[in-house]
Design an enzyme around this catalytic site. Sequence first.
Site, PDB file in Angstrom:
ATOM      1  N   GLU A 179      -3.075  -4.175   6.305  1.00 47.65           N
ATOM      2  CA  GLU A 179      -1.838  -4.879   5.922  1.00 47.65           C
ATOM      3  C   GLU A 179      -0.918  -5.069   7.121  1.00 47.65           C
ATOM      4  OE1 GLU A 179      -0.014  -4.682   2.263  1.00 47.65           O
ATOM      5  OE2 GLU A 179      -1.640  -3.630   1.246  1.00 47.65           O
ATOM      6  N   LEU A 181       5.129  -3.434  -7.435  1.00 47.05           N
ATOM      7  CA  LEU A 181       4.209  -2.456  -8.022  1.00 47.05           C
ATOM      8  C   LEU A 181       2.931  -2.327  -7.187  1.00 47.05           C
ATOM      9  CD1 LEU A 181       4.709  -3.465 -11.768  1.00 47.05           C
ATOM     10  CD2 LEU A 181       5.818  -1.611 -10.512  1.00 47.05           C
ATOM     11  N   SER A 182       2.981  -2.825  -5.961  1.00 45.67           N
ATOM     12  CA  SER A 182       1.877  -2.636  -5.006  1.00 45.67           C
ATOM     13  C   SER A 182       0.605  -3.377  -5.364  1.00 45.67           C
ATOM     14  CB  SER A 182       1.517  -1.154  -4.922  1.00 45.67           C
ATOM     15  OG  SER A 182       2.173  -0.546  -3.913  1.00 45.67           O
ATOM     16  N   ASP A 213       8.722   6.540   3.883  1.00 47.49           N
ATOM     17  CA  ASP A 213       7.362   6.717   4.430  1.00 47.49           C
ATOM     18  C   ASP A 213       7.247   6.311   5.890  1.00 47.49           C
ATOM     19  OD1 ASP A 213       7.433   3.969   3.830  1.00 47.49           O
ATOM     20  OD2 ASP A 213       5.496   3.946   2.802  1.00 47.49           O
ATOM     21  N   ASP A 220       1.898   3.159  -0.407  1.00 48.87           N
ATOM     22  CA  ASP A 220       1.208   2.396  -1.448  1.00 48.87           C
ATOM     23  C   ASP A 220      -0.306   2.587  -1.354  1.00 48.87           C
ATOM     24  OD1 ASP A 220       3.773   1.573  -1.856  1.00 48.87           O
ATOM     25  OD2 ASP A 220       3.492  -0.424  -1.010  1.00 48.87           O
ATOM     26  N   GLU A 260      12.137   6.604  -1.403  1.00 48.49           N
ATOM     27  CA  GLU A 260      11.985   5.175  -1.063  1.00 48.49           C
ATOM     28  C   GLU A 260      12.457   4.932   0.360  1.00 48.49           C
ATOM     29  OE1 GLU A 260       9.812   3.330  -2.732  1.00 48.49           O
ATOM     30  OE2 GLU A 260      11.034   3.524  -4.540  1.00 48.49           O
ATOM     31  N   SER A 279     -11.368 -15.262  -7.136  1.00 45.11           N
ATOM     32  CA  SER A 279     -10.397 -14.527  -7.948  1.00 45.11           C
ATOM     33  C   SER A 279     -10.198 -15.205  -9.295  1.00 45.11           C
ATOM     34  CB  SER A 279      -9.045 -14.470  -7.226  1.00 45.11           C
ATOM     35  OG  SER A 279      -8.054 -14.006  -8.124  1.00 45.11           O
ATOM     36  N   ALA A 284       6.158  -7.794  -7.997  1.00 41.32           N
ATOM     37  CA  ALA A 284       7.018  -6.991  -8.871  1.00 41.32           C
ATOM     38  C   ALA A 284       7.315  -5.626  -8.273  1.00 41.32           C
ATOM     39  CB  ALA A 284       6.356  -6.837 -10.243  1.00 41.32           C
ATOM     40  N   TYR A 307      12.549  -6.223   5.431  1.00 41.26           N
ATOM     41  CA  TYR A 307      11.914  -4.905   5.469  1.00 41.26           C
ATOM     42  C   TYR A 307      11.684  -4.487   6.927  1.00 41.26           C
ATOM     43  CZ  TYR A 307       8.339  -1.313   4.454  1.00 41.26           C
ATOM     44  OH  TYR A 307       7.616  -0.147   4.371  1.00 41.26           O
TER      45      TYR A 307
HETATM   46  C1  GLA Z   1       6.975  -0.935   0.161  1.00 38.79           C
HETATM   47  C2  GLA Z   1       6.087  -0.479   1.309  1.00 38.79           C
HETATM   48  C3  GLA Z   1       5.985   1.040   1.330  1.00 38.79           C
HETATM   49  C4  GLA Z   1       7.360   1.695   1.288  1.00 38.79           C
HETATM   50  C5  GLA Z   1       8.215   1.077   0.182  1.00 38.79           C
HETATM   51  C6  GLA Z   1       9.622   1.591   0.202  1.00 38.79           C
HETATM   52  O1  GLA Z   1       6.379  -0.638  -1.061  1.00 38.79           O
HETATM   53  O2  GLA Z   1       4.806  -1.024   1.187  1.00 38.79           O
HETATM   54  O3  GLA Z   1       5.269   1.464   2.467  1.00 38.79           O
HETATM   55  O4  GLA Z   1       7.995   1.608   2.530  1.00 38.79           O
HETATM   56  O5  GLA Z   1       8.253  -0.324   0.265  1.00 38.79           O
HETATM   57  O6  GLA Z   1       9.651   2.949  -0.108  1.00 38.79           O
END
Ligand code: GLA
Length: 386
Positions: free
Chosen positions: A164, A129-130, A40, A176, A37, A71, A127, A228
């Site tokens: 993004e 979860l991308s 990346d 992600d 985590e 949607s 959440a 972030y």
């Molecule tokens: C989010 C970002 C990812 C990664 C994670 C942390 O999900 O989209 O690129 O940096 O946080 O691991």
Amino acid sequence: MTGLAFSFDLGSTFAAVFGTDPTGTWAAPGRVNLIGEHTDYNDGFVLPIALPQTVRVTARRRTDGRLRLFSTQGDGGVVELSVTELAPGQVAGWARYPASAVWALRAAGHHVGGADLHVDSDVPTGAGLSSSAALTAATALACHDLYELSIPRAELARIVQRAENEFVGVPCGIMDQIASLCCTEGHALHLDTRDLTQHQIPFDPAAQGLRLLVVDTGVKHDLGDGAYAELRAGCERAATLLGLPALRDLRPDGLAAALVLLPDELRPLVRHVVSENERVRLAVKLLPAGRLEALGAVLTAGHASLRDDFRVSCPETDLVVDTAAVAGARGARMTGGGFGGSVIVLVDEPDVEQVSAAIAEAFGRAGYAEPRIFPALPAAGAHRLC
Ligand code: GLA
């Protein structure tokens, strides 16, 4: 989008909204990251699995350069845009994700004209979860096929990441997007984020009497809120001060010497990234050796590092991890960017009920809303459904 309602009558909704039949439906999954985590954007290593929950995009080409978006989880309206006028920062709400995919494909020099797109999703939003990467990836893949492009998946992931980063304005890494586009069923994806080298590693907890659970704490995380970006900038500053291309280039045996060269506030960030890359290395040795039970301790150590060094956990995610440990889980950690979101819990199959109940009870006692708990089954990456 709530991400919870899910409609299977994709074609008929499309016809009702757009007055014509669709060409096809494409699906892209959400993900959980097993370990790795905040590595990346430091050129490091990650180990995600795709979830069975997907964003589905039902689509048809248009010849007039219009992009029309609807949607099932939206407000019932159709968002209409012109592909030639798409520009970063100019589209609001959920529509900015599909719009960003079209913009980024065009910015990369690919011919994508107009399209009608119907979006439907059961990936929980906010959440960790991308869900946004899944939406952008599903749109990119739909447009890729509708316009008969032939872009390798890893390159498509880079395009979705650019969407993004530049169009939506979230400085995320590549994990992600690669997870959603490149994961395969029954596997975790070991990714080197520097050169995008990928290894599919068989991952089947059920075969070893284990379950991987997702606990969605209900605390909404938002990567766009600046924290972030600050963490990412801190890591990049540390690499610059150390004269390294990225923190991935710092190995554990050089850590102590490196830390003394850094200001106090950057040391814990560096410690996390270096130790987390080592945890990925360890996990990819344990998985093929069938030592999944030992993965639990790696997960829990990863959580401690995110909590104490990287400081992206929150009371709710910490409560899940601590409660799971006391109730007999093998290990647990927050997954994704942090500041809320979800926790993964590795648990022996017979203990699933007891661990789930303990987490729900602890949330009740703390006055938190009941968390959603569901199994994380390693599912397929993005694909055309029909
Ligand atoms: C989010 C970002 C990812 C990664 C994670 C942390 O999900 O989209 O690129 O940096 O946080 O691991």
